[in-house]
Design a protein around this motif. Structure first.
Motif, mmCIF file in Angstrom:
data_model
loop_
_atom_site.group_PDB
_atom_site.id
_atom_site.type_symbol
_atom_site.label_atom_id
_atom_site.label_comp_id
_atom_site.label_asym_id
_atom_site.label_seq_id
_atom_site.Cartn_x
_atom_site.Cartn_y
_atom_site.Cartn_z
ATOM 1 N N GLY A 48 26.167 25.335 -24.376
ATOM 2 C CA GLY A 48 26.527 24.986 -25.744
ATOM 3 C C GLY A 48 25.665 23.870 -26.303
ATOM 4 O O GLY A 48 25.306 23.887 -27.488
ATOM 5 N N VAL A 49 25.322 22.924 -25.446
ATOM 6 C CA VAL A 49 24.463 21.814 -25.888
ATOM 7 C C VAL A 49 23.060 22.327 -26.207
ATOM 8 O O VAL A 49 22.454 21.941 -27.218
ATOM 9 C CB VAL A 49 24.400 20.724 -24.798
ATOM 10 N N VAL A 50 22.558 23.213 -25.341
ATOM 11 C CA VAL A 50 21.225 23.787 -25.584
ATOM 12 C C VAL A 50 21.214 24.552 -26.899
ATOM 13 O O VAL A 50 20.278 24.432 -27.704
ATOM 14 C CB VAL A 50 20.830 24.715 -24.415
ATOM 15 N N VAL A 54 18.918 23.727 -30.240
ATOM 16 C CA VAL A 54 18.029 24.731 -30.825
ATOM 17 C C VAL A 54 18.258 24.847 -32.325
ATOM 18 O O VAL A 54 17.314 24.976 -33.115
ATOM 19 C CB VAL A 54 18.244 26.098 -30.145
ATOM 20 N N HIS A 55 19.520 24.791 -32.746
ATOM 21 C CA HIS A 55 19.853 24.957 -34.161
ATOM 22 C C HIS A 55 19.826 23.646 -34.941
ATOM 23 O O HIS A 55 20.101 23.646 -36.144
ATOM 24 C CB HIS A 55 21.242 25.601 -34.305
ATOM 25 N N LEU A 56 19.496 22.547 -34.282
ATOM 26 C CA LEU A 56 19.497 21.245 -34.943
ATOM 27 C C LEU A 56 18.575 21.186 -36.160
ATOM 28 O O LEU A 56 18.948 20.601 -37.191
ATOM 29 C CB LEU A 56 19.127 20.156 -33.933
ATOM 30 N N PRO A 108 14.801 28.046 -35.202
ATOM 31 C CA PRO A 108 16.173 28.559 -35.025
ATOM 32 C C PRO A 108 16.403 29.915 -35.683
ATOM 33 O O PRO A 108 17.223 30.709 -35.200
ATOM 34 C CB PRO A 108 17.043 27.474 -35.674
ATOM 35 N N LEU A 109 15.727 30.196 -36.790
ATOM 36 C CA LEU A 109 15.892 31.489 -37.457
ATOM 37 C C LEU A 109 15.430 32.626 -36.558
ATOM 38 O O LEU A 109 16.074 33.686 -36.483
ATOM 39 C CB LEU A 109 15.100 31.501 -38.771
#
Length: 228
Positions: A48-50, A54-56, A108-109
């Motif tokens: 979940g952290v990864v 990634v989406h940050l 992220p896209l």
């Protein structure tokens, strides 16, 4: 003097935008595929952290992303100084830096589109191939990637279109240098800062809208055809 619809300077900004976006997508795509495979097909502590990291870039202000890139890859940054001293590579105030910023923002896209495509496929196909003796590389090339191809293509085209509109991270990291880092959004911004530049800004906005519509539509059409 105008040459066609765009002036030479505006044409340069358009070509630079296409170049930056193409390099950004091409450089990020292999890493996006690997990351999507990791988060879609593997369960591990901290997944979940990864996924959040990634989406940050999607939720952070683009200016903050540009500032972080400047801190890390700037002339005095730990990575930037090392790259310059060892290999003569410089990202700051260069179009390659604009590509790096665009790649990070749109990464992220690509990951999300590829991940959704992977999760929509039947994982049992890979397991069946494994029981028949197919190795990891064979399963990846003959089953996993072909099935994920709609997501890969759709994600790449969407990221390309989004990269064409990136502004905050690019101007913060590499500044607004005509002919070097001035992409279409930055050219629009520069036009609005100049007296009487509204016509130029409107013209560039039209070009940006047309490009966005073309690439988003193309991404949807290609993805649908590949799914079929």
């Amino acid at each position: 003097m105008m040459t066609g619809f765009l002036s030479p300077a505006e044409t340069t900004a358009l070509i630079l935008s296409l170049q930056v976006s193409a390099v950004a997508v091409a450089a990020a795509l292999p890493f996006a595929v690997l990351m999507a495979l990791l988060v879609a097909r593997h369960r591990f502590p901290g997944a979940g952290v990864v996924d959040a990291v990634v989406h940050l870039p999607l939720v952070l202000p683009p200016v903050a992303v540009g500032y972080l890139l400047l801190v890390v890859f700037g002339g005095r940054g730990p990575v930037g100084a090392w790259l310059w001293e060892m290999f003569g590579i410089r990202f700051v105030f260069s179009w390659t830096g604009a590509a790096l910023a665009s790649a990070l923002i749109t990464f992220p896209l690509q990951v999300r589109a590829i991940r959704l495509a992977l999760e929509a496929t039947d994982a049992g196909l890979g397991e069946a191939a494994r029981t028949l003796g197919a190795g990891w590389w064979d399963r990846l090339c003959t089953i996993t990637l072909p099935l994920a191809l709609p997501g890969i293509v759709s994600g790449a085209i969407t990221a390309f279109a989004a990269s064409l509109g990136e502004f905050g991270a690019i101007i913060t990291f590499v500044s607004n240098i005509p002919g070097e880092t001035q992409t279409l959004p930055l050219a629009i911004y520069a036009a609005l800062q100049a007296p009487g530049g509204e016509v130029v800004a409107a013209r560039l906005c039209i070009v940006s809208i047309v490009l966005a519509l073309v690439f988003v539509t193309a991404g949807n059409l290609v993805a649908r055809r590949l799914w079929r």
